[in-house]
Design an enzyme around this catalytic site. Sequence first.
Site, short mmCIF file in Angstrom:
data_model
loop_
_atom_site.label_atom_id
_atom_site.label_comp_id
_atom_site.label_asym_id
_atom_site.label_seq_id
_atom_site.Cartn_x
_atom_site.Cartn_y
_atom_site.Cartn_z
N LYS A 12 -5.28 -9.89 -6.91
CA LYS A 12 -6.41 -10.07 -6.01
C LYS A 12 -7.57 -9.17 -6.45
CE LYS A 12 -6.08 -8.12 -1.96
NZ LYS A 12 -5.51 -7.72 -0.68
N LYS A 44 -11.14 -3.54 -3.98
CA LYS A 44 -12.00 -2.36 -4.07
C LYS A 44 -11.33 -1.25 -4.86
CE LYS A 44 -13.70 -3.17 0.66
NZ LYS A 44 -13.19 -3.06 2.01
N LYS A 69 0.82 -1.22 0.00
CA LYS A 69 0.00 0.00 0.00
C LYS A 69 0.85 1.26 0.00
CE LYS A 69 -4.41 -1.56 1.77
NZ LYS A 69 -5.45 -1.43 2.79
#
Length: 341
Positions: free
Chosen positions: A203, A206, A111
């Site tokens: 993956k 969102k 991230k």
Amino acid sequence: KERVFSGVQPTGNLHLGNYLGAITKFVALQDNYDCIYCVVDMHAITVWQEPRELAHATREVTAAFIACGIDPKKHIVFNQSQVAEHAELAWVFNCVARLGWLNRMTQFKEKAGKDRENVSVGLYAYPNLMAADILVYRATHVPVGEDQKQHLELARDIAQKFNNDYGASIQNHGYGDMFFPQPEPIIQGPATRVMSLRDGAKKMSKSDASDYSRINLTDDADAIAQKIRKAKTDPEPLPSEEKGLEPRPEADNLVGIYAALSDKTKAQVLGEFGGGQFSTFKSALVDLAVAKLGPIGAEMKKLVQDPVYIDSVLAEGSDRARVIAADTMKAVKDIVGFVRR
Ligand code: TYM
């Protein structure tokens, strides 16, 4: 009775990965455990969120919980920021966890990317807050997708180090040898890591820029059908044995999704569709996904029309959660040596 805790971030669209990896498990565990399901709004702001969107997403995740079959009367459904004890315990855990432990967190590395100097301190300390979420209720079982496994291991390490560091004090206060339990992850079934429909190596998430990469819980039948028809596959027919899926991540993913949605194993699904064309399988998957997700999306949309009801669920859930959390925090304060009234 053993206690289940889990959380979902109110950031953007809930998708099939959240549903199969987490929310369906939340629903199934209700019969045998006392469950606490949390909309983790404090985790969400580790990355900046537009305030009105955060509030909306919080209500939407709550609506999804209810639409999927979580019973907020029997179990506890609430949003994290209404129970201040999460933050309080997280501070203690900031002082228990070691820098070296957090430095190993792969999700932080992903991230934060290259611009590490510019991410929030909260993003780095996030796993400590997650450990606090679980342990403030002394929860024993935590249903999550595969991507949360490392964070769960850290929560276990934190529980153990707290128990060791404060071992004498825990004994002196009459809690035996161990104050916090070691929370067990529940990561099971054919869809613990649902992949992007566009790339079998990524993956489903969102934050993927392409909406075709995921099926959102609020997608209508047409959108679901289109996304599945366009999902990336390879030209071979489906194999009849599970090991035939190993070198074929996209096929493996779709078979896993079918299996999870129909409560079957991948082997059973291949028994039915193995040797056949992909188009036949995809049509069956469209029908199954629309039948399962259609009513959930419709119910979610109905529920978010009634924010007064949603907010009352969260208020009541918070009140019940706070009672348990406050009890833990009193004990933690005594154990650590914080003077209290
Ligand atoms: P979050 O909000 O990213 O995801 C919510 C749940 O969905 C699972 N999940 C998936 N499962 C299968 N395939 C996927 N592609 C997929 N994507 C997401 C996640 O594993 C998760 O179970 N840190 C957590 C929230 C959290 C939490 C906690 C969880 C905060 N405190 C305490 C458990 C206990 C998170 O970001 O999940």
